[in-house]
Design an enzyme around this catalytic site. Structure first.
Site, PDB file in Angstrom:
ATOM      1  N   GLY A  16       0.798  -1.230   0.000  1.00 44.63           N
ATOM      2  CA  GLY A  16       0.000   0.000   0.000  1.00 44.63           C
ATOM      3  C   GLY A  16       0.827   1.274   0.000  1.00 44.63           C
ATOM      4  O   GLY A  16       0.279   2.379   0.037  1.00 44.63           O
ATOM      5  N   SER A  87       9.837  -6.639  -1.053  1.00 47.08           N
ATOM      6  CA  SER A  87      11.253  -6.973  -0.775  1.00 47.08           C
ATOM      7  C   SER A  87      11.734  -6.433   0.570  1.00 47.08           C
ATOM      8  O   SER A  87      12.526  -5.504   0.630  1.00 47.08           O
ATOM      9  CB  SER A  87      12.195  -6.581  -1.916  1.00 47.08           C
ATOM     10  OG  SER A  87      12.046  -5.276  -2.360  1.00 47.08           O
TER      11      SER A  87
HETATM   12  N1  ATP Z   1       1.748   9.733  -3.262  1.00 46.87           N
HETATM   13  C1  ATP Z   1       1.244   8.541  -3.517  1.00 46.87           C
HETATM   14  N2  ATP Z   1       1.951   7.668  -4.255  1.00 46.87           N
HETATM   15  C2  ATP Z   1       1.445   6.440  -4.520  1.00 46.87           C
HETATM   16  N3  ATP Z   1       0.244   6.004  -4.102  1.00 46.87           N
HETATM   17  C3  ATP Z   1      -0.500   6.850  -3.353  1.00 46.87           C
HETATM   18  C4  ATP Z   1      -0.033   8.139  -3.026  1.00 46.87           C
HETATM   19  N4  ATP Z   1      -0.966   8.738  -2.270  1.00 46.87           N
HETATM   20  C5  ATP Z   1      -1.968   7.868  -2.159  1.00 46.87           C
HETATM   21  N5  ATP Z   1      -1.699   6.737  -2.807  1.00 46.87           N
HETATM   22  C6  ATP Z   1      -2.599   5.582  -2.862  1.00 46.87           C
HETATM   23  O1  ATP Z   1      -1.984   4.525  -2.145  1.00 46.87           O
HETATM   24  C7  ATP Z   1      -2.329   3.278  -2.724  1.00 46.87           C
HETATM   25  C8  ATP Z   1      -1.055   2.534  -3.057  1.00 46.87           C
HETATM   26  O2  ATP Z   1      -1.405   1.239  -3.499  1.00 46.87           O
HETATM   27  P1  ATP Z   1      -0.458   0.353  -4.412  1.00 46.87           P
HETATM   28  O3  ATP Z   1      -1.261  -0.808  -4.858  1.00 46.87           O
HETATM   29  O4  ATP Z   1       0.224   1.180  -5.432  1.00 46.87           O
HETATM   30  O5  ATP Z   1       0.626  -0.120  -3.332  1.00 46.87           O
HETATM   31  P2  ATP Z   1       1.754  -1.226  -3.477  1.00 46.87           P
HETATM   32  O6  ATP Z   1       2.969  -0.632  -2.848  1.00 46.87           O
HETATM   33  O7  ATP Z   1       1.849  -1.702  -4.866  1.00 46.87           O
HETATM   34  O8  ATP Z   1       1.224  -2.379  -2.507  1.00 46.87           O
HETATM   35  P3  ATP Z   1       1.401  -3.973  -2.603  1.00 46.87           P
HETATM   36  O9  ATP Z   1       2.772  -4.290  -2.054  1.00 46.87           O
HETATM   37  O10 ATP Z   1       0.325  -4.517  -1.727  1.00 46.87           O
HETATM   38  O11 ATP Z   1       1.249  -4.387  -4.031  1.00 46.87           O
HETATM   39  C9  ATP Z   1      -3.183   3.574  -3.951  1.00 46.87           C
HETATM   40  O12 ATP Z   1      -4.546   3.479  -3.610  1.00 46.87           O
HETATM   41  C10 ATP Z   1      -2.817   5.026  -4.267  1.00 46.87           C
HETATM   42  O13 ATP Z   1      -3.877   5.702  -4.910  1.00 46.87           O
END
Ligand code: ATP
Ligand code: MG
Length: 180
Positions: A16, A87
């Site tokens: 997230g 990771s």
């Molecule tokens: N500045 C930001 N950068 C990235 N995402 C953001 C930001 N602010 C809010 N968000 C929100 O945070 C969430 C990030 O989710 P995302 O699926 O990209 O996370 P992830 O790191 O890929 O998690 P996972 O390891 O579970 O796959 C999204 O809903 C996105 O809209």
């Protein structure tokens, strides 16, 4: 076709934190510039290359080593690659770094457990808190923050677009991609 050098943008950060969100923006931007680019996203890898692996330290390490192996094959053949998996362990990230040096760019996608839990995009934090999911990074499993990542994007302070722009600027500055 742009004359790109191979590189690996190695994202690390909590579930997230924004790895997939920022990756998707980068894919759009870099492909529109005529770049080649491949993505190894944690969720996709676990459905394919690492299907059947769990979340013990051993299985997590195996998963990350597989990602590093493929990322190395691509980046050394001048195919840029983004890896977007949690990771959590520093030692394995450093293995990947050594393997791919000097094409390795560690990107710490930084957001606190509290912020990620507030977002709880996939409802996983709630399940981790209730005990339905065991070994959840940041809740019941370790996350080792990078100590010398090439790039830190703070997704509590920046928009996804700002984070993507920061990464593109770094790639340009390092000569991995041509300046637009
Ligand atoms: N500045 C930001 N950068 C990235 N995402 C953001 C930001 N602010 C809010 N968000 C929100 O945070 C969430 C990030 O989710 P995302 O699926 O990209 O996370 P992830 O790191 O890929 O998690 P996972 O390891 O579970 O796959 C999204 O809903 C996105 O809209
Ligand atoms: Mg993701």
């Amino acid at each position: 076709m742009a004359d790109d050098k191979g590189y690996c943008l190695w994202f690390t950060g909590l579930s997230g934190s924004g790895k997939t969100t920022i990756t998707n923006l980068l894919v759009k931007e870099l492909l529109s510039r005529g770049s080649k680019l491949e993505v190894l996203d944690g969720d996709v890898v676990r459905e394919n290359l690492s299907k059947g692996l769990g979340f013990s330290k051993e299985d997590r390490d195996t998963n990350i080593r597989r990602i590093a192996f493929v990322a190395n094959l691509l980046s050394r053949n001048d195919v840029p690659v983004i890896t977007a998996a949690i990771s959590p362990y520093r030692e394995i990230r450093d293995e990947a770094r050594q393997m791919m040096d000097p094409h390795f760019v560690e990107v710490y996608v930084k957001a606190s457990v509290e912020a990620c839990e507030e977002r709880d995009v996939k409802g996983l934090y709630a399940k981790a808190r209730s005990g339905e999911i065991k070994e959840f990074t940041g809740v019941s499993d370790p996350y080792e923050e990078p100590e010398n990542a090439e790039i830190v994007v703070d997704t509590e302070q920046q928009s996804p677009e700002q984070s993507a722009q920061q990464i593109v600027a770094y790639l340009e500055q390092q000569g991995f991609i041509a300046a637009s």
